[in-house]
Design a protein around this motif. Structure first.
Motif, PDB file in Angstrom:
ATOM      1  N   PRO A  21       0.833  -1.196   0.000  1.00 13.03           N
ATOM      2  CA  PRO A  21       0.000   0.000   0.000  1.00 13.03           C
ATOM      3  C   PRO A  21       0.874   1.256   0.000  1.00 13.03           C
ATOM      4  O   PRO A  21       2.009   1.233   0.498  1.00 13.03           O
ATOM      5  N   ALA A  46      -6.485   9.086  -7.485  1.00 11.45           N
ATOM      6  CA  ALA A  46      -6.520   7.934  -6.581  1.00 11.45           C
ATOM      7  C   ALA A  46      -7.952   7.698  -6.099  1.00 11.45           C
ATOM      8  O   ALA A  46      -8.406   6.548  -6.000  1.00 11.45           O
ATOM      9  N   ASP A  47      -8.687   8.768  -5.837  1.00 15.59           N
ATOM     10  CA  ASP A  47     -10.083   8.650  -5.424  1.00 15.59           C
ATOM     11  C   ASP A  47     -10.942   8.077  -6.557  1.00 15.59           C
ATOM     12  O   ASP A  47     -11.832   7.255  -6.323  1.00 15.59           O
ATOM     13  N   HIS A  50     -10.358   4.459  -6.713  1.00 17.03           N
ATOM     14  CA  HIS A  50     -11.118   3.819  -5.632  1.00 17.03           C
ATOM     15  C   HIS A  50     -12.583   3.657  -6.045  1.00 17.03           C
ATOM     16  O   HIS A  50     -13.187   2.598  -5.854  1.00 17.03           O
ATOM     17  N   VAL A  55      -8.697   0.178  -6.611  1.00 18.30           N
ATOM     18  CA  VAL A  55      -7.888   0.215  -5.394  1.00 18.30           C
ATOM     19  C   VAL A  55      -8.792   0.181  -4.180  1.00 18.30           C
ATOM     20  O   VAL A  55      -9.940   0.624  -4.207  1.00 18.30           O
ATOM     21  N   HIS A  56      -8.250  -0.369  -3.130  1.00 19.74           N
ATOM     22  CA  HIS A  56      -8.863  -0.342  -1.809  1.00 19.74           C
ATOM     23  C   HIS A  56      -8.100   0.717  -1.027  1.00 19.74           C
ATOM     24  O   HIS A  56      -6.910   0.900  -1.236  1.00 19.74           O
ATOM     25  N   ARG A  57      -8.771   1.430  -0.171  1.00 20.35           N
ATOM     26  CA  ARG A  57      -8.042   2.398   0.647  1.00 20.35           C
ATOM     27  C   ARG A  57      -8.396   2.211   2.109  1.00 20.35           C
ATOM     28  O   ARG A  57      -9.504   1.806   2.453  1.00 20.35           O
ATOM     29  N   TRP A  64      -4.624   8.349   3.552  1.00 21.28           N
ATOM     30  CA  TRP A  64      -5.177   7.100   3.041  1.00 21.28           C
ATOM     31  C   TRP A  64      -4.036   6.271   2.473  1.00 21.28           C
ATOM     32  O   TRP A  64      -3.138   6.800   1.817  1.00 21.28           O
ATOM     33  N   TYR A  66      -3.408   3.371  -0.248  1.00 19.67           N
ATOM     34  CA  TYR A  66      -4.065   2.792  -1.426  1.00 19.67           C
ATOM     35  C   TYR A  66      -3.361   1.498  -1.818  1.00 19.67           C
ATOM     36  O   TYR A  66      -2.130   1.430  -1.822  1.00 19.67           O
ATOM     37  N   GLU A  67      -4.172   0.496  -2.164  1.00 17.70           N
ATOM     38  CA  GLU A  67      -3.650  -0.821  -2.544  1.00 17.70           C
ATOM     39  C   GLU A  67      -4.519  -1.382  -3.670  1.00 17.70           C
ATOM     40  O   GLU A  67      -5.746  -1.295  -3.606  1.00 17.70           O
TER      41      GLU A  67
END
Length: 122
Positions: A21, A46-47, A50, A55-57, A64, A66-67
């Motif tokens: 992440p 990035a949002d 998501h 991505v999961h945050r 945050w 991010y992954e």
């Protein structure tokens, strides 16, 4: 599966490559090595990633993390599936595709097919 935009792809490439992440600050710092980008621009993208489920945050203090939710290979496979869905002649499209890949890629494809069919003994 829609193809990622340029900055989306750059962010995902880093997350996939790093294998961990990352915060927006880490992404901005790395991206700024090749071109100047504002923190808010990277945060917005990035949002968006998501929102697209790429991505999961998870909150880490005030930032945050991010992954990726899927591997690079899974994403690529989804793009390939979408490309095949665009034709009424999947066999023809696959034949053209296989005719354009390298012999090493053809061997990898054969191994993958054998593995899926349970014939992975050589």
């Amino acid at each position: 599966m829609r193809r990622l935009g340029e900055l989306e792809a750059e962010i995902m490439d880093r997350l996939w490559s790093w294998g961990r992440p990352a915060t927006v600050r880490e992404l901005v710092d790395d991206l700024n090595r090749t071109r100047p980008l504002a923190y808010t621009t990277v945060m917005t993208v990035a949002d968006v990633l998501h929102g697209k489920g790429m991505v999961h945050r998870e909150k880490d203090g005030r930032a945050w993390l991010y992954e990726p939710t899927r591997t690079r290979e899974s994403y690529t496979a989804a793009l390939m599936q979408d490309a095949l869905a665009a034709t009424t002649d999947r066999s023809g499209a696959l034949a053209h595709f296989v005719g354009q890949i390298t012999p090493d890629e053809q061997d990898a494809l054969r191994r993958a097919l054998r593995s899926l069919n349970g014939d992975d003994q050589e």
